[in-house]
Design an enzyme around this catalytic site. Structure first.
Site, PDB file in Angstrom:
ATOM      1  N   ASN A   9       0.876  -1.176   0.000  1.00 19.75           N
ATOM      2  CA  ASN A   9       0.000   0.000   0.000  1.00 19.75           C
ATOM      3  C   ASN A   9       0.908   1.219   0.000  1.00 19.75           C
ATOM      4  O   ASN A   9       1.467   1.581   1.035  1.00 19.75           O
ATOM      5  CB  ASN A   9      -0.901  -0.032   1.251  1.00 19.75           C
ATOM      6  N   LYS A  11       0.184   4.287  -0.488  1.00 25.79           N
ATOM      7  CA  LYS A  11      -0.447   5.497   0.065  1.00 25.79           C
ATOM      8  C   LYS A  11      -0.138   6.721  -0.819  1.00 25.79           C
ATOM      9  O   LYS A  11      -0.011   6.591  -2.024  1.00 25.79           O
ATOM     10  CB  LYS A  11      -0.009   5.716   1.517  1.00 25.79           C
ATOM     11  N   HIS A  95      -9.768   1.238   4.617  1.00 25.23           N
ATOM     12  CA  HIS A  95      -8.499   1.397   5.341  1.00 25.23           C
ATOM     13  C   HIS A  95      -8.749   2.320   6.541  1.00 25.23           C
ATOM     14  O   HIS A  95      -9.559   3.247   6.458  1.00 25.23           O
ATOM     15  CB  HIS A  95      -7.435   1.990   4.413  1.00 25.23           C
ATOM     16  N   GLU A  97      -7.174   4.701   7.646  1.00 22.57           N
ATOM     17  CA  GLU A  97      -6.963   6.127   7.369  1.00 22.57           C
ATOM     18  C   GLU A  97      -8.181   6.732   6.681  1.00 22.57           C
ATOM     19  O   GLU A  97      -8.489   7.915   6.859  1.00 22.57           O
ATOM     20  CB  GLU A  97      -5.687   6.302   6.523  1.00 22.57           C
ATOM     21  N   GLU A 166      -6.018  -5.119  10.338  1.00 21.87           N
ATOM     22  CA  GLU A 166      -5.006  -4.089  10.575  1.00 21.87           C
ATOM     23  C   GLU A 166      -5.321  -3.354  11.880  1.00 21.87           C
ATOM     24  O   GLU A 166      -6.128  -2.417  11.885  1.00 21.87           O
ATOM     25  CB  GLU A 166      -5.005  -3.076   9.420  1.00 21.87           C
ATOM     26  N   GLY A 172       1.869   2.059  10.738  1.00 20.36           N
ATOM     27  CA  GLY A 172       2.846   3.139  10.599  1.00 20.36           C
ATOM     28  C   GLY A 172       3.498   3.558  11.908  1.00 20.36           C
ATOM     29  O   GLY A 172       4.180   4.586  11.967  1.00 20.36           O
ATOM     30  N   SER A 210       2.782  -2.433  10.432  1.00 16.22           N
ATOM     31  CA  SER A 210       4.231  -2.458  10.674  1.00 16.22           C
ATOM     32  C   SER A 210       4.854  -3.825  10.400  1.00 16.22           C
ATOM     33  O   SER A 210       5.810  -4.227  11.068  1.00 16.22           O
ATOM     34  CB  SER A 210       4.557  -1.981  12.096  1.00 16.22           C
TER      35      SER A 210
HETATM   36  C1  PEP Z   1      -1.135   0.050   5.959  1.00 13.42           C
HETATM   37  O1  PEP Z   1      -1.199   1.263   5.818  1.00 13.42           O
HETATM   38  O2  PEP Z   1      -1.995  -0.686   5.466  1.00 13.42           O
HETATM   39  C2  PEP Z   1      -0.012  -0.489   6.752  1.00 13.42           C
HETATM   40  C3  PEP Z   1      -0.073  -1.723   7.155  1.00 13.42           C
HETATM   41  O3  PEP Z   1       1.009   0.383   6.998  1.00 13.42           O
HETATM   42  P1  PEP Z   1       2.402   0.020   7.746  1.00 13.42           P
HETATM   43  O4  PEP Z   1       2.899  -1.276   7.179  1.00 13.42           O
HETATM   44  O5  PEP Z   1       3.289   1.170   7.444  1.00 13.42           O
HETATM   45  O6  PEP Z   1       2.085  -0.099   9.201  1.00 13.42           O
END
Ligand code: PEP
Length: 254
Positions: A9, A11, A95, A97, A166, A172, A210
């Site tokens: 992803n 972003k 997501h 976000e 998630e 992040g 992460s």
């Molecule tokens: C994401 O945004 O879906 C995600 C898992 O980000 P990160 O791996 O940076 O935590």
């Protein structure tokens, strides 16, 4: 064991040139790995992605959002049918976000998934609890509510969806759910899917939050973790490829 699905992803990062370099780097390193792989690019780069991915199936194209509407006066929105025109195979919906900064609710997320499915695009539907919800012991209640909305709207088509667990507090932040914590939630989701469809074992449930080169293998070795949705680490070719290599190792070890 089925091949794991690893999805990047990207972003709202980088530039057109940076995206092209990323795709080329991933394509070059992916050869010979036993993994399903995809990258979800910003919408304006989907035409470029389509060109770069043409003529191969090792790496699929994906988008990061889709409209819950089919067509019409929705300025700024992009329909599932439009995504399909650019050979988009996957689209991330719900997501955290989008839920957090754009107020997306469970019902809208479920509708977006439905639109994607109708257009032949596989939705990767994100569910996950916030830190406050985890600390209040509400993790299961929250992810079950989010998945229930999806099942309610999509009925038997739920078997065509990819789910991504998630935990919001892990995205992040550098904090990761332990493999055991992640597996526990994935198991809950699998049981809920089993109650809705006879094909629940074939549904990919990805872990995101992460995931990186160092922790990928133990996460991906869990029984109900079928792959990863990767943010930060997918922006660095060697890190992203290391995660894919871990996924490939799991598929070969089974
Ligand atoms: C994401 O945004 O879906 C995600 C898992 O980000 P990160 O791996 O940076 O935590």
């Amino acid at each position: 064991m089925k091949q794991k699905l690893i999805v990047g992803n990207w972003k709202m990062n980088g530039s057109l040139a940076a995206h092209q370099a990323l795709v080329q780097g991933v394509l070059a390193g992916l050869q010979g790995l036993h993994v399903q792989a995809a990258v979800c690019a910003p919408a304006v780069y989907l035409a470029s992605l389509q060109t770069l991915l043409q003529g191969q199936t090792a790496l699929m194209g994906g988008a990061q959002d889709v409209s819950m509407h089919e067509v019409g006066a929705f300025t700024g929105e992009i329909s599932a049918a439009m995504l399909r025109e650019f050979a988009v195979r996957y689209v991330i919906v719900g997501h955290s976000e989008r839920r957090q900064y754009h107020g997306e609710q469970d019902a809208q997320v479920a509708l977006k998934a439905q639109r994607a499915l109708s257009a032949g695009v596989t939705p990767i539907v994100c569910v996950g609890e916030t830190l406050a919800e985890r600390q209040a012991g509400r993790t299961e209640e929250v992810v079950k509510r989010q998945l229930a909305a999806l099942i309610h709207t999509n009925g038997h088509c739920i078997s065509e969806i990819v789910v991504a667990y998630e935990p919001v507090w892990a995205i992040g932040t550098g904090l990761t759910a332990t493999p055991e914590e992640a597996q526990q939630v994935h198991h809950v989701l699998r049981q809920q899917l089993k109650a809705a469809t006879a094909h629940a074992d074939a549904i990919s449930i990805l872990y995101g939050g992460s995931m990186n080169a160092a922790n990928a293998l133990t996460l991906l070795q869990q029984a109900d973790i079928d792959g990863g949705l990767i943010g930060g680490a997918s922006l660095k070719v060697p890190d992203f490829l290391a995660i894919m290599a871990a996924a490939s190792h799991c598929a070969q070890a089974s």
